[in-house]
Design a protein around this motif. Structure first.
Motif, PDB file in Angstrom:
ATOM      1  N   MET A   1      10.957  35.082  -8.537  1.00 34.97           N
ATOM      2  CA  MET A   1      12.175  35.279  -7.767  1.00 34.97           C
ATOM      3  C   MET A   1      12.838  33.922  -7.464  1.00 34.97           C
ATOM      4  O   MET A   1      14.059  33.797  -7.527  1.00 34.97           O
ATOM      5  CB  MET A   1      11.862  35.986  -6.455  1.00 34.97           C
ATOM      6  N   ALA A   2      12.042  32.922  -7.180  1.00 36.67           N
ATOM      7  CA  ALA A   2      12.589  31.601  -6.876  1.00 36.67           C
ATOM      8  C   ALA A   2      13.219  30.989  -8.130  1.00 36.67           C
ATOM      9  O   ALA A   2      14.295  30.377  -8.086  1.00 36.67           O
ATOM     10  CB  ALA A   2      11.487  30.697  -6.335  1.00 36.67           C
ATOM     11  N   LEU A   3      12.574  31.225  -9.238  1.00 31.18           N
ATOM     12  CA  LEU A   3      13.095  30.711 -10.494  1.00 31.18           C
ATOM     13  C   LEU A   3      14.397  31.415 -10.864  1.00 31.18           C
ATOM     14  O   LEU A   3      15.348  30.783 -11.327  1.00 31.18           O
ATOM     15  CB  LEU A   3      12.044  30.894 -11.589  1.00 31.18           C
ATOM     16  N   ALA A   4      14.480  32.698 -10.648  1.00 36.63           N
ATOM     17  CA  ALA A   4      15.694  33.465 -10.944  1.00 36.63           C
ATOM     18  C   ALA A   4      16.822  33.032 -10.023  1.00 36.63           C
ATOM     19  O   ALA A   4      17.991  32.892 -10.459  1.00 36.63           O
ATOM     20  CB  ALA A   4      15.422  34.952 -10.804  1.00 36.63           C
ATOM     21  N   ALA A   5      16.535  32.770  -8.753  1.00 38.25           N
ATOM     22  CA  ALA A   5      17.558  32.338  -7.808  1.00 38.25           C
ATOM     23  C   ALA A   5      18.091  30.952  -8.197  1.00 38.25           C
ATOM     24  O   ALA A   5      19.302  30.685  -8.123  1.00 38.25           O
ATOM     25  CB  ALA A   5      16.990  32.317  -6.398  1.00 38.25           C
ATOM     26  N   PHE A   6      17.188  30.117  -8.621  1.00 39.34           N
ATOM     27  CA  PHE A   6      17.614  28.779  -9.058  1.00 39.34           C
ATOM     28  C   PHE A   6      18.515  28.874 -10.281  1.00 39.34           C
ATOM     29  O   PHE A   6      19.549  28.216 -10.351  1.00 39.34           O
ATOM     30  CB  PHE A   6      16.379  27.921  -9.352  1.00 39.34           C
ATOM     31  N   GLY A   7      18.166  29.699 -11.244  1.00 38.97           N
ATOM     32  CA  GLY A   7      18.965  29.847 -12.461  1.00 38.97           C
ATOM     33  C   GLY A   7      20.328  30.430 -12.182  1.00 38.97           C
ATOM     34  O   GLY A   7      21.350  30.008 -12.732  1.00 38.97           O
ATOM     35  N   ILE A   8      20.390  31.457 -11.306  1.00 39.63           N
ATOM     36  CA  ILE A   8      21.676  32.081 -10.973  1.00 39.63           C
ATOM     37  C   ILE A   8      22.540  31.089 -10.206  1.00 39.63           C
ATOM     38  O   ILE A   8      23.743  30.969 -10.454  1.00 39.63           O
ATOM     39  CB  ILE A   8      21.441  33.382 -10.173  1.00 39.63           C
ATOM     40  N   GLY A   9      21.951  30.326  -9.318  1.00 38.53           N
ATOM     41  CA  GLY A   9      22.713  29.339  -8.547  1.00 38.53           C
ATOM     42  C   GLY A   9      23.259  28.234  -9.448  1.00 38.53           C
ATOM     43  O   GLY A   9      24.385  27.743  -9.272  1.00 38.53           O
ATOM     44  N   TRP A  10      22.477  27.860 -10.379  1.00 44.36           N
ATOM     45  CA  TRP A  10      22.908  26.800 -11.301  1.00 44.36           C
ATOM     46  C   TRP A  10      24.029  27.271 -12.195  1.00 44.36           C
ATOM     47  O   TRP A  10      24.995  26.554 -12.438  1.00 44.36           O
ATOM     48  CB  TRP A  10      21.704  26.350 -12.122  1.00 44.36           C
ATOM     49  N   LEU A  11      23.971  28.484 -12.669  1.00 44.56           N
ATOM     50  CA  LEU A  11      25.007  29.019 -13.537  1.00 44.56           C
ATOM     51  C   LEU A  11      26.268  29.369 -12.757  1.00 44.56           C
ATOM     52  O   LEU A  11      27.382  29.258 -13.273  1.00 44.56           O
ATOM     53  CB  LEU A  11      24.505  30.250 -14.285  1.00 44.56           C
ATOM     54  N   ALA A  12      26.119  29.815 -11.544  1.00 45.76           N
ATOM     55  CA  ALA A  12      27.264  30.243 -10.745  1.00 45.76           C
ATOM     56  C   ALA A  12      27.960  29.073 -10.055  1.00 45.76           C
ATOM     57  O   ALA A  12      29.071  29.237  -9.537  1.00 45.76           O
ATOM     58  CB  ALA A  12      26.808  31.252  -9.707  1.00 45.76           C
ATOM     59  N   ALA A  13      27.366  27.960 -10.009  1.00 50.66           N
ATOM     60  CA  ALA A  13      27.951  26.787  -9.324  1.00 50.66           C
ATOM     61  C   ALA A  13      29.208  26.339 -10.062  1.00 50.66           C
ATOM     62  O   ALA A  13      29.285  26.403 -11.290  1.00 50.66           O
ATOM     63  CB  ALA A  13      26.947  25.660  -9.273  1.00 50.66           C
ATOM     64  N   PRO A  14      30.246  25.891  -9.289  1.00 47.63           N
ATOM     65  CA  PRO A  14      31.458  25.436  -9.950  1.00 47.63           C
ATOM     66  C   PRO A  14      31.171  24.140 -10.730  1.00 47.63           C
ATOM     67  O   PRO A  14      30.300  23.367 -10.369  1.00 47.63           O
ATOM     68  CB  PRO A  14      32.425  25.172  -8.811  1.00 47.63           C
ATOM     69  N   GLY A  15      31.917  23.927 -11.800  1.00 49.93           N
ATOM     70  CA  GLY A  15      31.731  22.739 -12.634  1.00 49.93           C
ATOM     71  C   GLY A  15      32.136  21.468 -11.888  1.00 49.93           C
ATOM     72  O   GLY A  15      32.946  21.489 -10.966  1.00 49.93           O
ATOM     73  N   ALA A  16      31.556  20.372 -12.252  1.00 46.34           N
ATOM     74  CA  ALA A  16      31.847  19.090 -11.619  1.00 46.34           C
ATOM     75  C   ALA A  16      33.256  18.642 -11.999  1.00 46.34           C
ATOM     76  O   ALA A  16      33.743  18.882 -13.091  1.00 46.34           O
ATOM     77  CB  ALA A  16      30.831  18.046 -12.058  1.00 46.34           C
ATOM     78  N   GLU A  17      33.906  18.032 -11.025  1.00 44.54           N
ATOM     79  CA  GLU A  17      35.256  17.512 -11.294  1.00 44.54           C
ATOM     80  C   GLU A  17      35.168  16.372 -12.314  1.00 44.54           C
ATOM     81  O   GLU A  17      34.276  15.555 -12.251  1.00 44.54           O
ATOM     82  CB  GLU A  17      35.862  16.948 -10.002  1.00 44.54           C
ATOM     83  N   PRO A  18      36.157  16.327 -13.221  1.00 44.24           N
ATOM     84  CA  PRO A  18      36.113  15.190 -14.146  1.00 44.24           C
ATOM     85  C   PRO A  18      36.374  13.886 -13.374  1.00 44.24           C
ATOM     86  O   PRO A  18      37.218  13.845 -12.485  1.00 44.24           O
ATOM     87  CB  PRO A  18      37.230  15.480 -15.136  1.00 44.24           C
ATOM     88  N   ALA A  19      35.635  12.867 -13.706  1.00 46.61           N
ATOM     89  CA  ALA A  19      35.756  11.589 -13.009  1.00 46.61           C
ATOM     90  C   ALA A  19      37.117  10.973 -13.336  1.00 46.61           C
ATOM     91  O   ALA A  19      37.530  10.905 -14.488  1.00 46.61           O
ATOM     92  CB  ALA A  19      34.644  10.650 -13.437  1.00 46.61           C
ATOM     93  N   GLY A  20      37.833  10.554 -12.324  1.00 55.14           N
ATOM     94  CA  GLY A  20      39.132   9.920 -12.518  1.00 55.14           C
ATOM     95  C   GLY A  20      38.956   8.486 -13.023  1.00 55.14           C
ATOM     96  O   GLY A  20      37.939   7.850 -12.801  1.00 55.14           O
ATOM     97  N   THR A  21      39.965   7.927 -13.697  1.00 59.46           N
ATOM     98  CA  THR A  21      39.883   6.552 -14.195  1.00 59.46           C
ATOM     99  C   THR A  21      40.067   5.588 -13.033  1.00 59.46           C
ATOM    100  O   THR A  21      40.953   5.756 -12.204  1.00 59.46           O
ATOM    101  CB  THR A  21      40.941   6.288 -15.268  1.00 59.46           C
TER     102      THR A  21
END
Length: 149
Positions: free
Chosen positions: A9-29
């Motif tokens: 269950m902990a592993l499944a929660a970690f995987g779902i959280g990782w996939l559902a997390a918003p993508g990182a903002e692209p680093a500005g110059t």
């Protein structure tokens, strides 16, 4: 099994959280790109002293001295070299002569006898062994002696 189920269950929660997390903002110059062209400055060069000296010598700053020096050199070249010396005495008895050589290149040596004039204008009165006497005014002096008073 409870342990295995909770780990799953902990592993499944970690995987779902990782996939559902918003993508990182692209680093500005941090620094904007330059629009102008960048070029290295020219390296310092070793100075050409010969060219500088020639340019300085040809400059109009030295014109008066240059013309005076050229005129003096030309006058010196045109002036006749009047220096001479008695190279030796030759002959026998009263038939002795003196050999006069000139400092000027190309001027032929002269053989003079008693009664002839040396190049400076004095008349030869006597030629002895190793000595030539000339008349200066009323005096008879050896050639080469300091007869000026």
């Amino acid at each position: 099994m409870k342990r295995g189920a909770s780990a799953l269950m902990a592993l499944a929660a970690f995987g779902i959280g990782w996939l559902a997390a918003p993508g990182a903002e692209p680093a500005g110059t941090v620094v904007q790109a330059r629009k102008d062209r960048w070029q290295l400055p020219d390296l310092p060069q070793r100075p050409d002293h010969v060219a500088r000296a020639m340019a300085l010598a040809a400059s109009p700053m030295f014109e008066p001295e240059a013309t005076q020096a050229a005129a003096a050199a030309q006058a010196a070249a045109q002036a006749e070299d009047l220096r001479w010396r008695a190279a030796g005495v030759f002959g026998r008895g009263h038939e002795r002569k003196v050999l006069i050589v000139f400092a000027a290149a190309g001027k032929a040596p002269v053989r003079l006898a008693v009664g002839d004039k040396v190049p400076s204008g004095e008349r030869i009165t006597q030629i002895r062994e190793g000595e030539v006497l000339i008349r200066v005014g009323n005096k008879q002096v050896p050639l080469g002696a300091d007869y000026r008073e």
